[in-house]
Design a protein around this motif. Structure first.
Motif, PDB file in Angstrom:
ATOM      1  N   VAL A 175       9.174  42.653  57.817  1.00  6.24           N
ATOM      2  CA  VAL A 175      10.108  42.443  58.926  1.00  6.24           C
ATOM      3  C   VAL A 175       9.479  41.532  59.981  1.00  6.24           C
ATOM      4  O   VAL A 175      10.136  40.623  60.514  1.00  6.24           O
TER       5      VAL A 175
ATOM      6  N   SER B 234      14.801  39.865  56.640  1.00  6.61           N
ATOM      7  CA  SER B 234      15.785  40.826  57.137  1.00  6.61           C
ATOM      8  C   SER B 234      15.503  42.211  56.551  1.00  6.61           C
ATOM      9  O   SER B 234      14.953  42.351  55.456  1.00  6.61           O
ATOM     10  N   VAL B 235      15.928  43.242  57.292  1.00  9.23           N
ATOM     11  CA  VAL B 235      15.708  44.611  56.851  1.00  9.23           C
ATOM     12  C   VAL B 235      16.414  44.860  55.519  1.00  9.23           C
ATOM     13  O   VAL B 235      15.869  45.494  54.611  1.00  9.23           O
ATOM     14  N   ALA B 236      17.625  44.363  55.389  1.00 10.67           N
ATOM     15  CA  ALA B 236      18.387  44.546  54.151  1.00 10.67           C
ATOM     16  C   ALA B 236      17.654  43.962  52.954  1.00 10.67           C
ATOM     17  O   ALA B 236      17.581  44.578  51.878  1.00 10.67           O
TER      18      ALA B 236
ATOM     19  N   TYR C  40      16.000  51.883  59.120  1.00 16.29           N
ATOM     20  CA  TYR C  40      16.480  51.405  60.423  1.00 16.29           C
ATOM     21  C   TYR C  40      16.013  52.342  61.546  1.00 16.29           C
ATOM     22  O   TYR C  40      15.647  51.884  62.630  1.00 16.29           O
ATOM     23  N   ASN C  41      16.026  53.646  61.284  1.00 17.93           N
ATOM     24  CA  ASN C  41      15.562  54.599  62.293  1.00 17.93           C
ATOM     25  C   ASN C  41      14.084  54.405  62.590  1.00 17.93           C
ATOM     26  O   ASN C  41      13.662  54.444  63.751  1.00 17.93           O
TER      27      ASN C  41
ATOM     28  N   ARG D  72      18.370  53.778  53.420  1.00 15.57           N
ATOM     29  CA  ARG D  72      18.312  52.601  54.289  1.00 15.57           C
ATOM     30  C   ARG D  72      18.353  52.999  55.760  1.00 15.57           C
ATOM     31  O   ARG D  72      17.695  52.386  56.596  1.00 15.57           O
ATOM     32  N   LYS D  73      19.137  54.037  56.064  1.00 18.19           N
ATOM     33  CA  LYS D  73      19.219  54.448  57.467  1.00 18.19           C
ATOM     34  C   LYS D  73      17.871  54.976  57.961  1.00 18.19           C
ATOM     35  O   LYS D  73      17.565  54.863  59.154  1.00 18.19           O
TER      36      LYS D  73
ATOM     37  N   LEU E 134      12.212  51.634  62.161  1.00 18.35           N
ATOM     38  CA  LEU E 134      11.989  50.376  62.868  1.00 18.35           C
ATOM     39  C   LEU E 134      12.501  50.442  64.299  1.00 18.35           C
ATOM     40  O   LEU E 134      11.910  49.850  65.211  1.00 18.35           O
ATOM     41  N   SER E 135      13.583  51.167  64.507  1.00 19.00           N
ATOM     42  CA  SER E 135      14.119  51.335  65.858  1.00 19.00           C
ATOM     43  C   SER E 135      13.144  52.106  66.733  1.00 19.00           C
ATOM     44  O   SER E 135      12.909  51.754  67.893  1.00 19.00           O
TER      45      SER E 135
END
Length: 439
Positions: free
Chosen positions: A163, A168-170, A194-195, A190-191, A197-198
């Motif tokens: 990243v 991209s994350v996807a 995202y969590n 996948r969530k 990296l957030s």
């Protein structure tokens, strides 16, 4: 008893390579390790073992109550429960979401694991309730259970590196899914990525408004106090990563008492989960004195190099005779680079806190403990240390013990006999830093 060399991998329990009969066999094997009286190495090991058992059975685990020895903060017991414990909140129910993904799916299930210990003793299973009052999740859906999902340290490093390289994350997740031969073999959704990296973005960098207030505070302090020193390291997006400060008193104290320096990085009690790193020494009254204070967003070698170079700049290049830290490899590497003339010592308190998790059944052997403690602090010569270490290894057949072999390689950094000729103000640990932060 849990075998010290045994590893449980979620990837081996996925629907692609495990049939129902095999899953039941794995569950039975894990269940035998959770019977009342069985020894576990640590709270974390017990949790991971129970999570693997839950995955094989088809339910999810949550961490629950914990109990302390009276009048102390030392943990005495810890509970892990089925995630269906408690009552279901009908108002939040969503029939479009599978039941195994509902955070509010509760059936007052009583299944649980409790581990306990006597003061100073090893952890054991104190209670193990097997029966559930709900259906188990199907084999092909168990990789979606919350306690079965886990992003390993290696996977986190890969995610963050790709990243940060602009992918991209996807695309990163797609690449990892292909490498794992299917999303069901990744052990996370996948969530979850995202969590993760957030959280990394929001909690390890200081937000712009707070960063501006921080810089404004430093500037005001420098205007009022001519010898106030501060510095800030920014990332590629000009966000605050690390910062260091010291006042004029810190500099004066370091000038007089800077032969011995202790740096501790065990504190993360602030809003952004930054590492609080106090620089502490001892004065002529054996009192703790502060030489400076840093907050860091990570524990990378480059961050430590920046921090130590800034500290040296603030102290006009004076290097301490001896530096005490915990066993952080990145910090050890940075010290070798920035403080080539200082003797680096490892905190004995941290070593002794960490050692029991590697000793296994040896924790209950009083003679082994005496030999180990003698190597730590009670040998009068290097020859006596080598002789004691050899006796300990031969009596307990420890030649293949990875952790002890590594500690032997680092013996010059922790065994007192190898630094008895150096002034250390009687310090053996970074506890001075800890005490300073508790004041």
């Amino acid at each position: 008893m849990v075998d010290n060399n045994e590893e449980f991998e979620f990837a081996n329990l996925t629907p692609e390579n495990v049939e129902v009969s095999s899953t039941n066999s794995i569950a039975d094997e894990l269940e035998s390790k959770l019977l009342v009286g069985e020894v576990v190495r640590s709270v974390e090991d017990a949790y991971l073992l129970y999570c693997n058992y839950a995955h094989a059975k088809g339910f999810s685990v949550k961490k629950s109550d914990q109990h302390y020895f009276p009048g102390t903060t030392e943990l005495q017991a810890k509970d892990f429960e089925c995630s269906c414990e408690g009552s279901k909140d009908e108002k939040l129910s969503n029939e479009k979401v599978p039941v195994y993904l509902k955070p509010t799916s509760r059936s007052k299930c009583k299944a649980k694991l409790r581990i306990t210990r006597q003061k100073g003793g090893e952890w054991k299973v104190g209670r193990f309730v097997v029966d559930h009052n709900h259906d188990m999740v199907a084999v092909d859906q168990r990789h979606l259970l919350r306690s079965s999902r886990n992003i390993s340290h290696a996977q986190k490093s890969t995610l963050e590196a790709m990243v940060n390289a602009g992918i991209s994350v996807a695309n990163v997740v797609s690449y990892m899914e292909n490498e794992a031969q299917g999303s069901q073999n990744l052990n996370f959704l996948r969530k979850d990525v995202y969590n993760h990296l957030s959280r990394m973005k929001n909690h390890t960098k200081v937000e712009n408004g707070d960063a501006s207030a921080l810089l404004h505070h430093f500037i005001n302090k420098a205007n009022k106090e001519s010898n106030f020193f501060w510095n800030v390291q920014l990332d590629d997006d000009d966000r605050v990563m690390n910062f260091f400060l010291r006042d004029s008193r810190c500099q004066v104290d370091f000038e007089y008492f800077g032969d011995v320096l202790s740096v501790d990085i065990t504190y993360r009690t602030n809003r952004y989960n930054l590492i609080c790193a106090p620089f502490v020494g001892i004065n002529h009254h054996k009192q703790s004195v502060m030489f400076g204070l840093a907050f860091m967003s990570d524990e990378t070698e480059s961050s430590f190099e920046w921090l130590f170079k800034i500290f040296l700049d603030s102290m006009e290049g004076k290097q301490p005779e001896i530096i005490f830290t915990d066993q952080c490899q990145a910090m050890m590497n940075a010290i070798e680079t920035v403080f080539p003339y200082s003797h680096h010592r490892l905190c004995q308190w941290h070593i002794n806190q960490n050692a029991p998790s590697h000793f296994g059944s040896l924790n209950g052997d009083s003679r082994f403990k005496r030999l180990w403690n003698k190597c730590m602090s009670h040998c009068e010569s290097e020859e006596e240390f080598e002789s004691t270490w050899r006796i300990m290894n031969e009596e307990y057949n420890l030649s293949g013990h990875k952790w002890l072999n590594n500690m032997y390689t680092l013996r010059y950094k922790w065994a007192t006999v190898f630094s008895s000729h150096r002034f250390s103000a009687g310090l053996l640990a970074t506890s001075r830093s800890e005490g300073q932060m508790q004041c």
